[in-house]
Design a protein around this motif. Structure first.
Motif, short mmCIF file in Angstrom:
data_model
loop_
_atom_site.label_atom_id
_atom_site.label_comp_id
_atom_site.label_asym_id
_atom_site.label_seq_id
_atom_site.Cartn_x
_atom_site.Cartn_y
_atom_site.Cartn_z
N LYS A 187 0.83 -1.20 0.00
CA LYS A 187 0.00 0.00 0.00
C LYS A 187 0.87 1.26 0.00
N GLN A 188 1.87 1.29 0.89
CA GLN A 188 2.79 2.42 0.95
C GLN A 188 3.60 2.54 -0.33
N LEU A 189 4.08 1.39 -0.82
CA LEU A 189 4.91 1.37 -2.01
C LEU A 189 4.13 1.84 -3.24
N PHE A 190 2.89 1.40 -3.35
CA PHE A 190 2.05 1.78 -4.48
C PHE A 190 1.80 3.29 -4.49
N PHE A 191 1.40 3.83 -3.35
CA PHE A 191 1.08 5.25 -3.27
C PHE A 191 2.30 6.11 -3.60
N GLU A 192 3.44 5.79 -2.99
CA GLU A 192 4.64 6.59 -3.23
C GLU A 192 5.09 6.50 -4.68
N THR A 193 5.05 5.32 -5.26
CA THR A 193 5.48 5.14 -6.64
C THR A 193 4.55 5.86 -7.61
N ALA A 194 3.25 5.82 -7.32
CA ALA A 194 2.28 6.52 -8.17
C ALA A 194 2.52 8.03 -8.14
N MET A 195 2.83 8.57 -6.97
CA MET A 195 3.13 10.00 -6.87
C MET A 195 4.39 10.34 -7.66
N LYS A 196 5.36 9.46 -7.59
CA LYS A 196 6.62 9.66 -8.30
C LYS A 196 6.39 9.65 -9.82
N ALA A 197 5.63 8.68 -10.29
CA ALA A 197 5.35 8.59 -11.72
C ALA A 197 4.54 9.78 -12.20
N ALA A 198 3.57 10.21 -11.39
CA ALA A 198 2.68 11.30 -11.80
C ALA A 198 3.42 12.62 -11.99
N ILE A 199 4.30 12.96 -11.08
CA ILE A 199 4.93 14.28 -11.12
C ILE A 199 6.01 14.38 -12.19
N PHE A 200 6.45 13.21 -12.73
CA PHE A 200 7.46 13.21 -13.79
C PHE A 200 6.94 12.57 -15.09
N HIS A 201 5.63 12.37 -15.21
CA HIS A 201 5.13 11.54 -16.29
C HIS A 201 5.29 12.15 -17.68
N ASP A 202 5.42 13.46 -17.78
CA ASP A 202 5.56 14.11 -19.09
C ASP A 202 6.96 14.65 -19.35
N MET A 203 7.95 14.14 -18.64
CA MET A 203 9.30 14.66 -18.82
C MET A 203 9.89 14.30 -20.18
N GLY A 204 9.21 13.45 -20.94
CA GLY A 204 9.68 13.08 -22.27
C GLY A 204 9.26 14.03 -23.37
N TYR A 205 8.49 15.07 -23.03
CA TYR A 205 8.01 15.99 -24.06
C TYR A 205 9.12 16.70 -24.84
N PRO A 206 10.24 17.10 -24.21
CA PRO A 206 11.31 17.70 -25.01
C PRO A 206 11.81 16.78 -26.12
N TRP A 207 11.83 15.47 -25.88
CA TRP A 207 12.26 14.53 -26.91
C TRP A 207 11.24 14.47 -28.05
N GLN A 208 9.95 14.49 -27.70
CA GLN A 208 8.92 14.47 -28.74
C GLN A 208 8.93 15.78 -29.53
N PHE A 209 9.21 16.87 -28.85
CA PHE A 209 9.33 18.18 -29.51
C PHE A 209 10.47 18.14 -30.53
N ILE A 210 11.61 17.57 -30.12
CA ILE A 210 12.76 17.45 -31.03
C ILE A 210 12.42 16.54 -32.20
N ASN A 211 11.73 15.44 -31.93
CA ASN A 211 11.36 14.50 -33.00
C ASN A 211 10.42 15.15 -34.02
N ARG A 212 9.51 16.04 -33.56
CA ARG A 212 8.63 16.74 -34.49
C ARG A 212 9.44 17.62 -35.44
N ILE A 213 10.43 18.31 -34.88
CA ILE A 213 11.27 19.17 -35.70
C ILE A 213 12.11 18.32 -36.66
N ASN A 214 12.66 17.23 -36.16
CA ASN A 214 13.47 16.34 -36.99
C ASN A 214 12.67 15.78 -38.16
N SER A 215 11.40 15.45 -37.91
CA SER A 215 10.58 14.88 -38.98
C SER A 215 10.34 15.89 -40.09
N SER A 216 10.38 17.18 -39.75
CA SER A 216 10.17 18.21 -40.77
C SER A 216 11.40 18.42 -41.64
#
Length: 441
Positions: A187-216
């Motif tokens: 229970k403790q492990l699940f809650f803490e890990t979910a909070m960790k994943a949530a607050i960093f879940h979109d940190m990959g957007y700079p890579w997707q931004f770069i990929n959009r430019i690269n595709s052009s």
């Protein structure tokens, strides 16, 4: 019913009620020498956090900047223990997030700097801050407990549970030894890990931004790295990590056809270039790997498992398009379906991501006679979650009828892609939810 809105988030912060747990953090895993090397490299080049914040303040206006400052201060504080390398990424993440909002390659780009901490606030409320009595209820049963029961079910083993037991060698999480203790630890492990994943879940957007430019500019790109080579490296370097489990349908026993490796390389390639979840999860793992002790036999294996599990949640919140592929009527990769009985944590992150529609700034471009002007606005002021019998309703409260009309069509598409009873990417049927409706009001 449970409501989510910015003033409620601020109230929880003011009351010091919004607590980020720090029981399974990577502190004990860190090699201080490796960390100091990374810190030295960071200090010698690139943007610093104060510079990035100062630059944003002049580009976004006080109201938007203040929200970034409040939410990212909280993220920085939590990252000191949950993801120490985050401070080295943050300046570029903040700046690239602003660049992607004003970028022309994709219409309707929205903020992620505020969005991620607010998604963690939603996860906090959904899971009752780790307390069953305060968790969202499904037929009067706490959602937090439903998550743990999915992992510890008796009828068949869950791959995530199996992975933890086999890699951590810790009796505290083995349900066959002391069930009550194991339940509490999970229970403790699940809650803490979910909070960790949530607050960093979109940190990959700079890579997707770069990929959009690269595709052009791909026809004139002078770099010759093959994405297939990158994909093969990912499969090799992360072969035994939890993050690759969905590509095997969450199955521990595997007898793949001889052609599967080629299929897997193609799927990894698409995930690298067409999602932000997968590159974000890989960078989360890699940056944690970069500073951890190894080889080192330690007693903190649950801390490492929490990192592995958070990475899985970061990845799976954004695999909908890979699941569907190019088929509009039924998915091409059905084994990637995110179901509550197999992966409840990723389901919670994905649900919270969908709920976090409120206070997400976007850019409105005003064309004047001799110049243009950026205006930062938002359309949704509150989200709500309701459950009745087998129906789950997500309500979006928009600021006016114009915003409501603009978003309604988009939400209808999301409802089908995520929640279609037969083919939707998110499957909550194992906890009795047969239908999910997205309602604009």
């Amino acid at each position: 019913m449970m409501d989510f809105f910015f003033d409620d988030y601020i109230k929880l912060l003011s009351n010091k009620s919004l607590i980020y747990p720090k029981n399974f953090t990577p502190n004990f895993l860190i090699d201080t020498y490796k960390y100091d090397l990374l810190a030295k490299e960071y200090s010698s080049k690139g943007l610093k956090v104060p510079e990035a914040l100062e630059g944003l303040k002049h580009r976004t206006g006080y109201e938007y900047f203040l929200k970034i400052y409040i939410t990212q201060s909280l993220a920085m504080n939590f990252s000191e223990t949950s993801f120490p390398a985050y401070r080295f990424l943050l300046p570029d993440i903040l700046v690239d997030d602003w660049l992607s909002i004003v970028d022309l390659h994709k219409s309707n780009c929205r903020d992620h700097s505020i969005h991620q901490p607010l998604t963690s606030y939603i996860v906090f409320k959904l899971l009752g801050g780790g307390r069953s009595e305060d968790s969202f209820k499904i037929d009067n049963e706490p959602l937090l407990d439903l998550c743990i029961k999915s992992l510890l079910k008796d009828d068949k083993s869950n791959l995530i549970y199996e992975y933890a037991v086999s890699t951590c060698n810790n009796k505290a999480i083995d349900i066959t030894h002391q069930p009550n203790i194991a339940y509490s630890v999970w229970k403790q492990l699940f809650f803490e890990t979910a909070m960790k994943a949530a607050i960093f879940h979109d940190m990959g957007y700079p890579w997707q931004f770069i990929n959009r430019i690269n595709s052009s500019i791909k026809n004139s790109d002078f770099r010759f790295e093959e994405i297939k080579t990158h994909s093969t490296q990912v499969i090799t370097n992360f072969a035994n990590r939890l993050i690759l489990a969905p590509f095997w349908g969450y199955q521990s026993t595997r007898i793949p056809p001889s052609t599967w490796n080629d299929t897997l390389i193609k799927l990894i390639s698409k995930s690298l270039t067409q999602t932000h979840g997968f590159p974000g999860a890989l960078s989360f793992l890699y940056l944690n790997d970069l500073i951890r002790k190894y080889p080192d036999e330690n007693k903190y294996k649950l801390h490492q498992f929490s990192i592995e599990w958070a990475a899985l949640g970061i990845m799976m919140h954004d695999m909908k398009n890979i699941y569907w592929g190019n088929n509009k009527k039924q998915p091409e990769n059905k084994f990637l379906r995110l179901s509550f009985d197999k992966d409840p944590l990723s389901c919670i992150i994905c649900l919270a991501d969908l709920l976090q529609e409120f206070e997400r700034p976007f850019v409105k471009l005003s064309i004047l006679k001799s110049s243009s002007n950026f205006e930062y606005s938002y359309s949704c002021k509150q989200s709500s979650l309701r459950q009745s019998n087998s129906l789950l309703e997500i309500h979006y409260h928009f600021r006016n009828n114009t915003f409501k009309a603009v978003n309604k069509k988009f939400k209808q598409k999301e409802e089908f892609e995520f929640f279609d009873q037969k083919y939707g990417y998110l499957d909550f049927s194992s906890i009795g939810i047969k239908s999910v409706k997205l309602i604009c009001q």
